[in-house]
Design a protein around this motif. Structure first.
Motif, PDB file in Angstrom:
ATOM      1  N   ALA A  94       0.844  -1.206   0.000  1.00 30.13           N
ATOM      2  CA  ALA A  94       0.000   0.000   0.000  1.00 30.13           C
ATOM      3  C   ALA A  94       0.876   1.252   0.000  1.00 30.13           C
ATOM      4  N   GLU A  95       1.979   1.196   0.739  1.00 30.29           N
ATOM      5  CA  GLU A  95       2.924   2.311   0.790  1.00 30.29           C
ATOM      6  C   GLU A  95       3.590   2.507  -0.575  1.00 30.29           C
ATOM      7  N   VAL A  96       3.940   1.398  -1.224  1.00 31.67           N
ATOM      8  CA  VAL A  96       4.567   1.456  -2.548  1.00 31.67           C
ATOM      9  C   VAL A  96       3.596   2.058  -3.560  1.00 31.67           C
ATOM     10  N   ALA A  97       2.335   1.619  -3.531  1.00 31.46           N
ATOM     11  CA  ALA A  97       1.334   2.126  -4.462  1.00 31.46           C
ATOM     12  C   ALA A  97       1.128   3.624  -4.277  1.00 31.46           C
ATOM     13  N   GLU A  98       1.070   4.057  -3.028  1.00 28.53           N
ATOM     14  CA  GLU A  98       0.878   5.485  -2.745  1.00 28.53           C
ATOM     15  C   GLU A  98       2.048   6.305  -3.263  1.00 28.53           C
ATOM     16  N   MET A  99       3.266   5.785  -3.090  1.00 23.75           N
ATOM     17  CA  MET A  99       4.443   6.492  -3.565  1.00 23.75           C
ATOM     18  C   MET A  99       4.462   6.570  -5.089  1.00 23.75           C
ATOM     19  N   MET A 100       4.050   5.472  -5.745  1.00 19.26           N
ATOM     20  CA  MET A 100       3.999   5.480  -7.207  1.00 19.26           C
ATOM     21  C   MET A 100       3.056   6.566  -7.718  1.00 19.26           C
ATOM     22  N   LEU A 101       1.891   6.678  -7.077  1.00 20.16           N
ATOM     23  CA  LEU A 101       0.915   7.680  -7.496  1.00 20.16           C
ATOM     24  C   LEU A 101       1.413   9.086  -7.190  1.00 20.16           C
ATOM     25  N   ASP A 102       1.995   9.273  -6.003  1.00 17.16           N
ATOM     26  CA  ASP A 102       2.484  10.596  -5.614  1.00 17.16           C
ATOM     27  C   ASP A 102       3.607  11.075  -6.513  1.00 17.16           C
ATOM     28  N   ARG A 103       4.495  10.152  -6.900  1.00 20.40           N
ATOM     29  CA  ARG A 103       5.668  10.522  -7.701  1.00 20.40           C
ATOM     30  C   ARG A 103       5.454  10.301  -9.193  1.00 20.40           C
ATOM     31  N   ASP A 104       4.262   9.805  -9.550  1.00 26.43           N
ATOM     32  CA  ASP A 104       3.896   9.562 -10.952  1.00 26.43           C
ATOM     33  C   ASP A 104       4.913   8.654 -11.652  1.00 26.43           C
ATOM     34  N   VAL A 105       5.200   7.507 -11.026  1.00 33.53           N
ATOM     35  CA  VAL A 105       6.068   6.503 -11.647  1.00 33.53           C
ATOM     36  C   VAL A 105       5.289   5.203 -11.795  1.00 33.53           C
ATOM     37  N   ARG A 106       5.663   4.412 -12.772  1.00 33.02           N
ATOM     38  CA  ARG A 106       4.952   3.161 -13.040  1.00 33.02           C
ATOM     39  C   ARG A 106       5.708   1.934 -12.556  1.00 33.02           C
ATOM     40  N   SER A 107       6.999   2.102 -12.283  1.00 34.95           N
ATOM     41  CA  SER A 107       7.821   0.996 -11.791  1.00 34.95           C
ATOM     42  C   SER A 107       8.817   1.529 -10.778  1.00 34.95           C
ATOM     43  N   MET A 108       9.161   0.683  -9.800  1.00 37.17           N
ATOM     44  CA  MET A 108      10.142   1.073  -8.792  1.00 37.17           C
ATOM     45  C   MET A 108      11.132  -0.059  -8.549  1.00 37.17           C
ATOM     46  N   PRO A 109      12.420   0.228  -8.672  1.00 42.32           N
ATOM     47  CA  PRO A 109      13.417  -0.781  -8.307  1.00 42.32           C
ATOM     48  C   PRO A 109      13.338  -1.073  -6.814  1.00 42.32           C
ATOM     49  N   VAL A 110      13.624  -2.318  -6.447  1.00 40.94           N
ATOM     50  CA  VAL A 110      13.614  -2.735  -5.046  1.00 40.94           C
ATOM     51  C   VAL A 110      15.061  -3.003  -4.639  1.00 40.94           C
ATOM     52  N   LEU A 111      15.535  -2.256  -3.645  1.00 36.54           N
ATOM     53  CA  LEU A 111      16.923  -2.399  -3.190  1.00 36.54           C
ATOM     54  C   LEU A 111      16.960  -2.922  -1.766  1.00 36.54           C
ATOM     55  N   ASP A 112      17.848  -3.865  -1.538  1.00 35.18           N
ATOM     56  CA  ASP A 112      18.070  -4.421  -0.205  1.00 35.18           C
ATOM     57  C   ASP A 112      19.493  -4.082   0.200  1.00 35.18           C
ATOM     58  N   ASP A 113      19.635  -3.115   1.097  1.00 35.55           N
ATOM     59  CA  ASP A 113      20.955  -2.663   1.548  1.00 35.55           C
ATOM     60  C   ASP A 113      21.829  -2.246   0.361  1.00 35.55           C
ATOM     61  N   GLY A 114      21.213  -1.531  -0.575  1.00 27.11           N
ATOM     62  CA  GLY A 114      21.946  -1.004  -1.725  1.00 27.11           C
ATOM     63  C   GLY A 114      22.044  -1.940  -2.911  1.00 27.11           C
ATOM     64  N   THR A 115      21.619  -3.186  -2.737  1.00 25.27           N
ATOM     65  CA  THR A 115      21.700  -4.165  -3.819  1.00 25.27           C
ATOM     66  C   THR A 115      20.348  -4.295  -4.511  1.00 25.27           C
ATOM     67  N   LEU A 116      20.351  -4.230  -5.831  1.00 24.55           N
ATOM     68  CA  LEU A 116      19.127  -4.371  -6.609  1.00 24.55           C
ATOM     69  C   LEU A 116      18.648  -5.818  -6.550  1.00 24.55           C
ATOM     70  N   VAL A 117      17.451  -6.034  -5.983  1.00 26.31           N
ATOM     71  CA  VAL A 117      16.944  -7.400  -5.824  1.00 26.31           C
ATOM     72  C   VAL A 117      15.641  -7.643  -6.574  1.00 26.31           C
ATOM     73  N   GLY A 118      15.043  -6.590  -7.110  1.00 33.18           N
ATOM     74  CA  GLY A 118      13.782  -6.773  -7.828  1.00 33.18           C
ATOM     75  C   GLY A 118      13.264  -5.462  -8.373  1.00 33.18           C
ATOM     76  N   ILE A 119      12.122  -5.541  -9.014  1.00 28.78           N
ATOM     77  CA  ILE A 119      11.429  -4.347  -9.497  1.00 28.78           C
ATOM     78  C   ILE A 119       9.937  -4.610  -9.358  1.00 28.78           C
ATOM     79  N   ILE A 120       9.208  -3.583  -8.970  1.00 31.14           N
ATOM     80  CA  ILE A 120       7.768  -3.720  -8.776  1.00 31.14           C
ATOM     81  C   ILE A 120       7.059  -2.681  -9.630  1.00 31.14           C
TER      82      ILE A 120
END
Length: 200
Positions: free
Chosen positions: A99-125
């Protein structure tokens, strides 16, 4: 539900030197709408989206060809991803609430967000990932929650799960508060479950 539950992983990436054409082909082949851009060491430096690639290839003047002149000088068109990518991408973490990710996407007008774990790219949503998780029916969610609870109890059906309107209700006896907390977490991690109600 957390970002790690619905993110796409492993992630298809490109480098700044990757050609625009190669990035477009990768997006088409893998059916993704954005690609994280990484440096030689794998660190995230930007994101390139379908919109970034199309922006410089769609004529701004649709009548240019009627006047027998190019809308954009081919020599001035970008050739590498680094020329069109969006630097400083909006990122999230694996344990972020969807829910937090969805809200941020709408607020920042982005369609995808990289997922980082301690600076390492582990996924994209993507928004599509969130929508896909949210449209699961209560019957499907009930079966998924029940399966996880039965697995946790080694096949013994100690609890009964029902999901109504995205809220999982768990009925049964618990040995202690720790076990109750574990069961609540298990139910909460099922994609599509919005809340958990523990009953006796």
């Amino acid at each position: 539900m957390r970002a790690k539950d619905i993110m796409s992983s492993p992630v298809y990436t490109v480098e700044q030197s990757t050609t625009v054409e190669s990035a477009a082909e990768l997006m088409t082949t893998k059916a993704v709408t954005a690609l994280p851009v990484v440096d030689a060491g794998g660190a995230l430096v930007g994101v390139v989206s379908e919109g970034d690639l199309l922006w410089h290839h769609v004529p701004s003047d649709p009548t240019a060809h009627l006047q027998r002149r190019p809308d954009v000088d081919p020599a001035n068109r970008p050739h590498a991803v680094g020329e069109v990518m969006s630097p400083y991408p909006v990122i999230t973490r694996p344990d972020a609430d969807v829910a937090e990710v969805a809200e941020m996407m709408l607020d920042r007008d982005v369609r995808s967000m990289p997922v980082l774990d301690d600076g390492t790219l582990v996924g994209i949503i993507s928004r599509r990932d969130i929508l896909r998780a949210m449209v699961r029916t209560d019957d499907v969610l009930t079966a998924d929650v029940q399966h996880r609870l039965d697995e946790y109890s080694d096949g013994e059906q100690r609890w009964a799960a029902t999901v109504v309107g995205g809220v999982a209700r768990i009925a049964g006896k618990f040995r202690d508060e720790n076990e109750q907390a574990v069961v609540a977490v298990l139910a909460r991690t099922v994609p599509g479950v919005a809340a958990v109600d523990i009953g006796a």
